[in-house]
Design an enzyme around this catalytic site. Structure first.
Site, PDB file in Angstrom:
ATOM      1  CB  SER A  47      -0.782  -0.239   1.123  1.00 27.16           C
ATOM      2  OG  SER A  47      -1.961  -0.772   0.930  1.00 27.16           O
TER       3      SER A  47
ATOM      4  CB  SER B 185     -11.987   0.997   0.901  1.00 28.83           C
ATOM      5  OG  SER B 185     -12.507   0.525  -0.067  1.00 28.83           O
ATOM      6  CG  ASN B 186      -6.625  -1.815  -0.428  1.00 26.99           C
ATOM      7  OD1 ASN B 186      -5.660  -1.445  -0.529  1.00 26.99           O
ATOM      8  ND2 ASN B 186      -7.341  -2.828   0.201  1.00 26.99           N
TER       9      ASN B 186
ATOM     10  CB  ALA C 100      -9.197 -18.238   2.871  1.00 26.79           C
TER      11      ALA C 100
END
Length: 370
Positions: free
Chosen positions: A81, A185-186, A145
């Site tokens: 990020s 939030s990406n 996952a």
């Protein structure tokens, strides 16, 4: 603290690194943070980490220390990020040039893209995307996952998640907060990558290269897109498998969840130089730099691609962290950019939650060297 995605912790070994303009000394300078080293050494084929800081006052200083094999000063790694700070700097450059306005709505730049389940691009501004106050659901939370982005698998099926797919995934859920409320939030930065391309006619990676990497000579930093391998040299990356608890080597990873939210590959030296240059005003005019650091919209929690952290000694440092499969990195700097610290771990999460604050305190709260 913002992360690309919450992943499981793994054991690690720590390497400490500090950078300035001088050459690396043969005998590294020790700081109080070195007291953490014995606690982090583990048996067997364990991950490692690295710590870098640059001090330009009173004279530039450079230090490197390693507590375990596997990491070299010039190694490349996934920066996660921290990519967001680069994207935010490009958007603010474009705002300074008049190519866009932070008050523009997403719909004005990307017509009709944000619709459905209570999401409305006509009510979300670019400022809201930059400060994580859009309310948009984080698409990475919807990845199962078993997804290669989480497990670290790579191969023919591990293709990059496209921006459009990421946005569509986010729009299957209603907003997580009301507009104006901070919620990391990406999805926000994936959208900003699309805005940069629409405004400039070039992919965001091209604009980052042209506007930041080339002028600052950050030759160790790339935006790899679909490439799953790391440039030479690099250390191994590890992920703790949620299924059987084993530590997996995920050095070769399909970077599916990243994009403009976190695909960057970099080095300790490049990240340290970037944040120093950014905060020193070498990339943004004063008005845009002040906007980057203004945390009012996010209620003091986040600026634009960068966030503050106040330490016990009263010093506030600015920077970002990055978490992606097999890698964790954190950069922090004083407001003037003259003292910068970067550390990274070649696993997803610090096993000791006290490590990061202790390193920041040790670096920025200790008395300056004579």
């Amino acid at each position: 603290m913002p992360t690309l995605r919450a992943l499981l912790a793994a054991p690690l070994v720590l390497t400490l690194l500090a950078l300035g303009t001088a050459s690396l000394p043969s005998e590294p300078h020790l700081t109080p943070a070195s007291s953490y080293l014995p606690r982090l050494v583990v048996e067997g084929n364990a991950p490692a980490a690295a710590f870098l800081s640059r001090r330009d006052h009173p004279t530039p200083q450079e230090t490197y220390r390693s507590a375990g094999p596997g990491i070299r000063p010039g190694d490349h790694f996934r920066a996660g990020s921290i990519t967001k700070t680069f994207v935010a700097a490009v958007v603010l450059q474009l705002a300074g040039e008049g190519a866009l306005h932070l008050s523009d709505t997403v719909d004005a730049q990307l017509p009709g893209l944000i619709r459905g389940h209570g999401n409305d691009g006509r009510r979300i501004t670019l400022r809201a995307l930059l400060t994580h106050t859009s309310g948009l659901y984080d698409y990475t939370e919807a990845l199962p996952a078993t997804d290669p982005a989480v497990t670290g698998a790579a191969g023919p099926s591990a293709q990059p998640l496209t921006p459009d797919t990421a946005v569509r995934t986010a729009l299957t859920r209603p907003p997580v907060t009301a507009p104006g409320t901070y919620a990391y939030s990406n999805t926000n930065y994936v959208l900003l990558g699309l805005v940069v391309q629409r405004v400039t006619g070039h992919p965001y990676a091209t604009e980052i290269q042209r506007r930041i990497l080339t002028p600052l000579h950050l030759t160790g930093t790339t935006l790899p897109g679909a490439r799953s391998t790391l440039p030479s040299s690099h250390s191994r990356g590890y992920h703790l498998s949620p299924g059987d608890g084993t530590l997996r080597d995920v050095t070769t990873t399909g970077p599916r969840i990243a994009g403009a939210a976190g695909e960057m590959v970099s080095t300790l030296a490049d990240l340290t130089l970037f944040y120093g240059a950014l905060l020193a005003g070498r990339l943004l005019p004063p008005a845009q730099l002040a906007t980057l650091l203004n945390t009012r919209t996010a209620h003091g929690l986040y600026g634009m691609g960068i966030y503050p952290q106040k330490l016990s000694c009263g010093t506030t440092v600015w920077g970002h962290n990055g978490r992606i499969t097999g890698s964790y990195v954190r950069t922090a700097a004083t407001r003037d950019g003259r003292h910068v610290l970067t550390f990274r771990v070649n696993t997803d999460t610090l096993s000791d939650p006290g490590l990061e604050p202790a390193l920041l305190e040790a670096e920025f709260c200790r008395p300056p060297s004579p």
